[in-house]
Design a protein around this motif. Structure first.
Motif, PDB file in Angstrom:
ATOM      1  N   GLU A  89       0.823  -1.198   0.000  1.00  0.00           N
ATOM      2  CA  GLU A  89       0.000   0.000   0.000  1.00  0.00           C
ATOM      3  C   GLU A  89       0.859   1.249   0.000  1.00  0.00           C
ATOM      4  O   GLU A  89       1.981   1.253   0.530  1.00  0.00           O
ATOM      5  CB  GLU A  89      -0.924   0.032   1.230  1.00  0.00           C
TER       6      GLU A  89
ATOM      7  N   LYS B  69      -1.672   9.715   8.799  1.00  0.00           N
ATOM      8  CA  LYS B  69      -1.798  11.182   8.845  1.00  0.00           C
ATOM      9  C   LYS B  69      -1.615  11.692  10.266  1.00  0.00           C
ATOM     10  O   LYS B  69      -2.190  11.168  11.210  1.00  0.00           O
ATOM     11  CB  LYS B  69      -3.151  11.603   8.288  1.00  0.00           C
TER      12      LYS B  69
ATOM     13  N   ASP C 119       2.122  -0.641  12.134  1.00  0.00           N
ATOM     14  CA  ASP C 119       3.014  -0.043  11.141  1.00  0.00           C
ATOM     15  C   ASP C 119       4.117  -1.015  10.722  1.00  0.00           C
ATOM     16  O   ASP C 119       4.885  -0.716   9.798  1.00  0.00           O
ATOM     17  CB  ASP C 119       3.666   1.231  11.701  1.00  0.00           C
TER      18      ASP C 119
ATOM     19  N   ASN D 122       0.727  13.488  -0.224  1.00  0.00           N
ATOM     20  CA  ASN D 122      -0.491  12.786   0.156  1.00  0.00           C
ATOM     21  C   ASN D 122      -0.091  11.583   1.003  1.00  0.00           C
ATOM     22  O   ASN D 122       1.004  11.028   0.851  1.00  0.00           O
ATOM     23  CB  ASN D 122      -1.347  12.388  -1.040  1.00  0.00           C
ATOM     24  N   TYR D 123      -0.982  11.235   1.936  1.00  0.00           N
ATOM     25  CA  TYR D 123      -0.731  10.177   2.906  1.00  0.00           C
ATOM     26  C   TYR D 123      -1.933   9.234   2.981  1.00  0.00           C
ATOM     27  O   TYR D 123      -3.077   9.648   2.802  1.00  0.00           O
ATOM     28  CB  TYR D 123      -0.524  10.774   4.305  1.00  0.00           C
ATOM     29  N   VAL D 124      -1.649   7.992   3.320  1.00  0.00           N
ATOM     30  CA  VAL D 124      -2.740   7.084   3.654  1.00  0.00           C
ATOM     31  C   VAL D 124      -3.319   7.552   4.988  1.00  0.00           C
ATOM     32  O   VAL D 124      -2.593   8.079   5.855  1.00  0.00           O
ATOM     33  CB  VAL D 124      -2.226   5.626   3.732  1.00  0.00           C
ATOM     34  N   ASP D 125      -4.615   7.392   5.162  1.00  0.00           N
ATOM     35  CA  ASP D 125      -5.284   7.940   6.352  1.00  0.00           C
ATOM     36  C   ASP D 125      -4.666   7.443   7.659  1.00  0.00           C
ATOM     37  O   ASP D 125      -4.587   8.190   8.643  1.00  0.00           O
ATOM     38  CB  ASP D 125      -6.774   7.583   6.332  1.00  0.00           C
ATOM     39  N   SER D 126      -4.224   6.214   7.684  1.00  0.00           N
ATOM     40  CA  SER D 126      -3.753   5.613   8.935  1.00  0.00           C
ATOM     41  C   SER D 126      -2.457   6.240   9.470  1.00  0.00           C
ATOM     42  O   SER D 126      -2.113   6.019  10.635  1.00  0.00           O
ATOM     43  CB  SER D 126      -3.545   4.107   8.753  1.00  0.00           C
TER      44      SER D 126
END
Length: 121
Positions: free
Chosen positions: A46, A64, A89, A58-62
């Motif tokens: 991912e 941020k 993680d 931009n970042y994956v929501d998890s």
């Protein structure tokens, strides 16, 4: 060819921090975007964070609010500062660079070899 060399992974306790680095070298005319992906055992790879040459991120929501991606365009290097790490993680983190070759100006998308990040007490 374009080579990506990652460093900075390791074992850290929950709540700790790590900083990943990735340097690109080779026949590079330009790099449009660099990013970090991760793949945990049994899961698909991912996108974690991505940054363009203009600094758009931009970042994956998890991640941020916990992870910060940055880059040094002059050195074709991207960093991922990871704070408040959680066991979820834990993964192999891969660096990616998208750009154009200096020899042909054709596009490339290259990957690093991956660096293990383990978050555990």
């Amino acid at each position: 060819q374009v080579q990506l060399v990652e460093s900075g992974g390791g074992l850290v306790q929950p709540g700790g921090s790590l900083r990943l680095s990735c340097a690109a070298s080779g026949s590079i005319f330009s790099i449009n975007a660099m990013g970090w992906y991760r793949q945990a055992p049994g899961k698909q790879r991912e996108l974690v964070a991505r940054i363009t040459s203009g600094g758009i991120t931009n970042y994956v929501d998890s991640v941020k609010g916990r992870f910060t991606i940055s880059r040094d365009n002059a050195k074709n290097t991207v960093f991922l500062q990871m704070n408040s790490l959680k066991p979820e993680d834990t993964a192999v983190y891969y660096c990616n660079a998208e750009g154009r070759y200096s020899s042909s100006f054709s596009q490339f998308s290259s990957w690093g070899q991956g660096t293990q990040v383990t978050v555990s007490s």
